[in-house]
Design a protein around this motif. Structure first.
Motif, PDB file in Angstrom:
ATOM      1  N   ARG A  43      11.553 -18.927  43.348  1.00 45.00           N
ATOM      2  CA  ARG A  43      10.761 -19.842  42.428  1.00 45.00           C
ATOM      3  C   ARG A  43      10.006 -20.860  43.103  1.00 45.00           C
ATOM      4  O   ARG A  43      10.816 -21.836  43.380  1.00 45.00           O
ATOM      5  N   ASN A  46       8.536 -23.142  39.587  1.00 40.76           N
ATOM      6  CA  ASN A  46       8.811 -21.959  38.450  1.00 40.76           C
ATOM      7  C   ASN A  46       7.937 -20.608  38.546  1.00 40.76           C
ATOM      8  O   ASN A  46       7.988 -19.586  37.623  1.00 40.76           O
ATOM      9  N   ARG A 165       3.765 -23.999  30.536  1.00 34.55           N
ATOM     10  CA  ARG A 165       5.146 -23.777  30.159  1.00 34.55           C
ATOM     11  C   ARG A 165       6.009 -23.803  31.576  1.00 34.55           C
ATOM     12  O   ARG A 165       6.955 -24.337  31.229  1.00 34.55           O
ATOM     13  N   GLN A 166       5.579 -23.419  32.477  1.00 34.84           N
ATOM     14  CA  GLN A 166       6.226 -23.819  33.782  1.00 34.84           C
ATOM     15  C   GLN A 166       6.344 -25.174  34.298  1.00 34.84           C
ATOM     16  O   GLN A 166       7.478 -25.545  34.716  1.00 34.84           O
ATOM     17  N   GLN A 202      11.581 -20.304  25.681  1.00 37.36           N
ATOM     18  CA  GLN A 202      11.081 -19.236  26.338  1.00 37.36           C
ATOM     19  C   GLN A 202      10.901 -19.761  27.757  1.00 37.36           C
ATOM     20  O   GLN A 202      11.013 -18.831  28.894  1.00 37.36           O
ATOM     21  N   LYS A 205      14.346 -19.672  29.813  1.00 35.16           N
ATOM     22  CA  LYS A 205      14.760 -18.300  29.933  1.00 35.16           C
ATOM     23  C   LYS A 205      13.846 -17.752  31.116  1.00 35.16           C
ATOM     24  O   LYS A 205      14.474 -16.814  31.899  1.00 35.16           O
ATOM     25  N   GLU A 206      12.596 -17.948  31.023  1.00 39.65           N
ATOM     26  CA  GLU A 206      11.786 -17.324  32.142  1.00 39.65           C
ATOM     27  C   GLU A 206      12.089 -17.775  33.227  1.00 39.65           C
ATOM     28  O   GLU A 206      12.088 -16.942  34.501  1.00 39.65           O
ATOM     29  N   SER A 207      12.123 -19.038  33.657  1.00 38.70           N
ATOM     30  CA  SER A 207      12.283 -19.629  34.829  1.00 38.70           C
ATOM     31  C   SER A 207      13.748 -19.918  35.372  1.00 38.70           C
ATOM     32  O   SER A 207      13.968 -19.745  36.574  1.00 38.70           O
TER      33      SER A 207
END
Length: 279
Positions: A43, A46, A165-166, A202, A205-207
């Motif tokens: 990443r 992210n 969000r990132q 969220q 957990k995604e990143s």
């Protein structure tokens, strides 16, 4: 690592997922690429990296934030923005520089990618021994990067555009290390970052593959590990026992701390301490 004088080359091999976060300086840029074809968890701020891509060259970006996949090899060239821009202006003109200020990744061809892998491996295995040869190697890599950046028919720029969000996750990582000595609830963390609990959970957990509270625990364990590995760090903080270190970073139960530490670092805290004293 290879120091070419005006450029530094790094080869990073991982046996577990690795997160790197911090400042890189006002005059610093990089060209990095994954070399093994194992980039599922790579990443950049992210965002997943594209296959066969050069990454990290955005000028004006003073922070680094990237993750590397377990059991992968990544090459990085770290160089001066000022010197590279002088090289660009000397050979092609300054029209290219705005592209480097707005983009952070470049999709290249598999053939180009293989050529970069070969060049980096050869230099790291056979480092130039004289100042003249190091300067020649640097200029050769400058030319290779410039050719890739200018090859309009075979490459595509990837715009640097992390989602809110990132970006929140990057801010959370910074905040976590700065506040690792204090015990915070999820509500307190969310409030400090001006974000909702849901968005933070969220995004984390995604990143990162884990929730924010688990990530906070991981950060605190990393801080403990650093102290246990360094006699100088323990002396600076006047730590005399492992319990003092653990409690300083919010671990009150010796049993739970020891188990979590063992699971993460595959050794007991006492083993880490002992290794540092035997150096």
């Amino acid at each position: 690592m290879l120091n070419l004088g005006n450029m530094c080359l790094l080869e990073i091999r991982t046996n577990q997922r690795l997160l790197l976060n911090g400042e890189r300086g006002d005059d610093c840029m990089s060209f990095c690429f994954e070399a093994t074809g194992v980039a599922d968890e790579h990443r950049l701020f992210n965002q997943p990296i594209a296959p066969y891509s050069l990454n990290g060259f955005r000028q004006g970006q003073v922070e680094s934030h990237f993750q590397l996949t377990a059991n992968s090899t990544t090459f990085l060239a770290i160089l001066s923005i000022r010197r590279f821009n002088s090289f660009i202006c000397h050979y092609t003109g300054e029209e290219l520089i705005p592209q480097l200020e707005t983009n952070n990744s470049l999709q290249i061809t598999p053939v180009m990618h293989a050529q970069f892998r070969k060049k980096f491996k050869n230099l790291l295995l056979n480092p130039p021994l004289t100042t003249l040869h190091r300067r020649e190697a640097t200029n050769h890599l400058y030319s290779s990067f410039l050719n890739a950046l200018n090859d309009k028919h075979n490459v595509d720029y990837i715009t640097f555009a992390p989602s809110p969000r990132q970006e929140l996750v990057r801010e959370f990582i910074d905040w976590a290390f700065k506040n690792s000595r204090n015990d915070f609830s999820l509500d307190q963390i969310s409030e400090s970052l001006f974000a909702s609990r849901r968005t933070l959970i969220q995004g984390s957990k995604e990143s990162l593959g884990m929730g924010p509270m688990e990530m906070m625990k991981r950060v605190r364990l990393e801080q403990v590990n650093w102290i246990l590995r360094s006699t100088e760090a323990r002396a600076d903080e006047n730590f005399k026992t492992i319990t003092q270190v653990a409690q300083h970073y919010g671990f009150q139960s010796r049993g739970h701390f020891a188990k979590a530490y063992q699971n993460l670092f595959a050794e007991a805290p006492s083993d880490t301490w002992l290794k540092s004293t035997n150096k």
